[in-house]
Write a protein that holds these residues in place. Structure first.
Motif, PDB file in Angstrom:
ATOM      1  N   PHE A  15      -3.411   3.892  -1.743  1.00 50.75           N
ATOM      2  CA  PHE A  15      -3.404   3.122  -2.987  1.00 50.75           C
ATOM      3  C   PHE A  15      -3.057   1.684  -2.637  1.00 50.75           C
ATOM      4  O   PHE A  15      -1.974   1.391  -2.142  1.00 50.75           O
ATOM      5  N   VAL A  16      -4.008   0.793  -2.847  1.00 47.67           N
ATOM      6  CA  VAL A  16      -3.777  -0.637  -2.626  1.00 47.67           C
ATOM      7  C   VAL A  16      -3.293  -1.227  -3.947  1.00 47.67           C
ATOM      8  O   VAL A  16      -4.026  -1.248  -4.936  1.00 47.67           O
ATOM      9  N   VAL A  17      -2.035  -1.672  -3.951  1.00 51.13           N
ATOM     10  CA  VAL A  17      -1.407  -2.138  -5.188  1.00 51.13           C
ATOM     11  C   VAL A  17      -1.789  -3.584  -5.489  1.00 51.13           C
ATOM     12  O   VAL A  17      -2.098  -3.941  -6.625  1.00 51.13           O
ATOM     13  N   ASP A  18      -1.759  -4.432  -4.460  1.00 54.98           N
ATOM     14  CA  ASP A  18      -2.031  -5.859  -4.660  1.00 54.98           C
ATOM     15  C   ASP A  18      -2.453  -6.471  -3.332  1.00 54.98           C
ATOM     16  O   ASP A  18      -2.610  -5.752  -2.338  1.00 54.98           O
ATOM     17  N   ALA A  34      -1.053   7.410  -9.001  1.00 52.57           N
ATOM     18  CA  ALA A  34      -0.544   6.559  -7.916  1.00 52.57           C
ATOM     19  C   ALA A  34       0.757   5.867  -8.308  1.00 52.57           C
ATOM     20  O   ALA A  34       1.588   5.577  -7.459  1.00 52.57           O
ATOM     21  N   ASP A  35       0.926   5.608  -9.597  1.00 54.00           N
ATOM     22  CA  ASP A  35       2.165   4.966 -10.030  1.00 54.00           C
ATOM     23  C   ASP A  35       3.343   5.933 -10.044  1.00 54.00           C
ATOM     24  O   ASP A  35       4.471   5.554  -9.778  1.00 54.00           O
ATOM     25  N   SER A  36       3.061   7.202 -10.339  1.00 53.19           N
ATOM     26  CA  SER A  36       4.153   8.161 -10.509  1.00 53.19           C
ATOM     27  C   SER A  36       4.357   9.085  -9.313  1.00 53.19           C
ATOM     28  O   SER A  36       5.462   9.541  -9.061  1.00 53.19           O
ATOM     29  N   ALA A  37       3.284   9.388  -8.567  1.00 54.61           N
ATOM     30  CA  ALA A  37       3.409  10.327  -7.450  1.00 54.61           C
ATOM     31  C   ALA A  37       4.199   9.703  -6.303  1.00 54.61           C
ATOM     32  O   ALA A  37       4.087   8.513  -6.025  1.00 54.61           O
ATOM     33  N   GLU A  38       4.996  10.527  -5.645  1.00 51.21           N
ATOM     34  CA  GLU A  38       5.804  10.067  -4.515  1.00 51.21           C
ATOM     35  C   GLU A  38       4.912   9.896  -3.289  1.00 51.21           C
ATOM     36  O   GLU A  38       4.337  10.861  -2.800  1.00 51.21           O
ATOM     37  N   PRO A  39       4.771   8.669  -2.770  1.00 52.24           N
ATOM     38  CA  PRO A  39       3.911   8.496  -1.597  1.00 52.24           C
ATOM     39  C   PRO A  39       4.552   9.079  -0.338  1.00 52.24           C
ATOM     40  O   PRO A  39       5.769   9.178  -0.248  1.00 52.24           O
ATOM     41  N   THR A  40       3.710   9.453   0.612  1.00 52.13           N
ATOM     42  CA  THR A  40       4.208   9.913   1.907  1.00 52.13           C
ATOM     43  C   THR A  40       4.861   8.737   2.634  1.00 52.13           C
ATOM     44  O   THR A  40       5.844   8.896   3.338  1.00 52.13           O
ATOM     45  N   GLN A  41       4.290   7.548   2.435  1.00 55.76           N
ATOM     46  CA  GLN A  41       4.884   6.331   3.002  1.00 55.76           C
ATOM     47  C   GLN A  41       4.398   5.124   2.215  1.00 55.76           C
ATOM     48  O   GLN A  41       3.255   5.072   1.782  1.00 55.76           O
ATOM     49  N   ILE A  92       0.847  -1.196   0.000  1.00 50.87           N
ATOM     50  CA  ILE A  92       0.000   0.000   0.000  1.00 50.87           C
ATOM     51  C   ILE A  92       0.881   1.243   0.000  1.00 50.87           C
ATOM     52  O   ILE A  92       1.983   1.243   0.550  1.00 50.87           O
ATOM     53  N   LYS A  93       0.375   2.272  -0.669  1.00 54.12           N
ATOM     54  CA  LYS A  93       1.055   3.564  -0.704  1.00 54.12           C
ATOM     55  C   LYS A  93       0.112   4.570  -0.067  1.00 54.12           C
ATOM     56  O   LYS A  93      -1.065   4.621  -0.419  1.00 54.12           O
ATOM     57  N   ILE A  94       0.643   5.345   0.869  1.00 56.35           N
ATOM     58  CA  ILE A  94      -0.187   6.310   1.587  1.00 56.35           C
ATOM     59  C   ILE A  94       0.249   7.721   1.216  1.00 56.35           C
ATOM     60  O   ILE A  94       1.449   8.030   1.194  1.00 56.35           O
ATOM     61  N   TYR A  95      -0.731   8.533   0.883  1.00 52.22           N
ATOM     62  CA  TYR A  95      -0.481   9.926   0.503  1.00 52.22           C
ATOM     63  C   TYR A  95      -1.234  10.824   1.472  1.00 52.22           C
ATOM     64  O   TYR A  95      -2.445  10.694   1.616  1.00 52.22           O
ATOM     65  N   ALA A  96      -0.520  11.742   2.127  1.00 58.42           N
ATOM     66  CA  ALA A  96      -1.172  12.702   3.013  1.00 58.42           C
ATOM     67  C   ALA A  96      -1.564  13.939   2.212  1.00 58.42           C
ATOM     68  O   ALA A  96      -0.786  14.427   1.393  1.00 58.42           O
TER      69      ALA A  96
END
Length: 153
Positions: free
Chosen positions: A113-116, A75-82, A61-65
């Motif tokens: 963003f839930v990737v898999d 979601a693929d290109s943006a830098e996640p917060t964590q 998972i990718k987390i964006y604040a």
């Protein structure tokens, strides 16, 4: 902005993760989902809790604040917060994940963003999602100290 989920099965929607029962949020056409959660006031977020049936539980998972604009393309290109890789053991231990607290200091919304998923299944399911943190205190401490000195004794 309100809370929403991209690629949800509308008969098993996002609201289910906040219900105190066994209802689930389920992805629709594939295993990926983007969850947008808006808070009614800014918070300092220190952890999240995810509960899910293991086979269908989110894995990467990718987390964006404060990024309510995130969609699948971003979601693929943006830098996640964590970024977090969930394991079966993490779910068995209660699903609580500590976040990098310094990066989640003044959060009005979170996008996940839930990737898999763990079992490489066609759909991903989440039974419960909780955010653990504190409200950002709006009181200004210097104002409070200032007033203490105004009293004549």
């Amino acid at each position: 902005t309100q809370s929403e989920c991209l690629n949800q099965n509308d008969s098993k929607p996002l609201e289910n993760v906040f219900a105190k029962n066994d209802s689930v949020l389920e992805s629709d056409v594939d295993e990926q989902m983007v969850l947008h959660i808006a808070f009614n006031q800014p918070i300092k977020l220190h952890s999240i809790m995810l509960k899910a049936p293991l086979e269908n539980a989110p894995k990467n998972i990718k987390i964006y604040a404060n990024r309510t604009d995130i969609g699948f393309d971003d979601a693929d290109s943006a830098e996640p917060t964590q970024e977090i890789e969930m394991t079966e053991q993490m779910y068995k231990d209660g699903g609580v994940v500590n976040l990098r607290y310094v990066r989640f200091q003044n959060v009005n919304s979170v996008s996940i963003f839930v990737v898999d998923n763990l079992g490489d299944e066609d759909v991903t399911e989440i039974t419960q999602l909780a955010f653990i943190g504190t409200a950002v205190n709006t009181a200004n401490m210097s104002d409070i100290k200032q007033n203490e000195h105004d009293h004549d004794h």
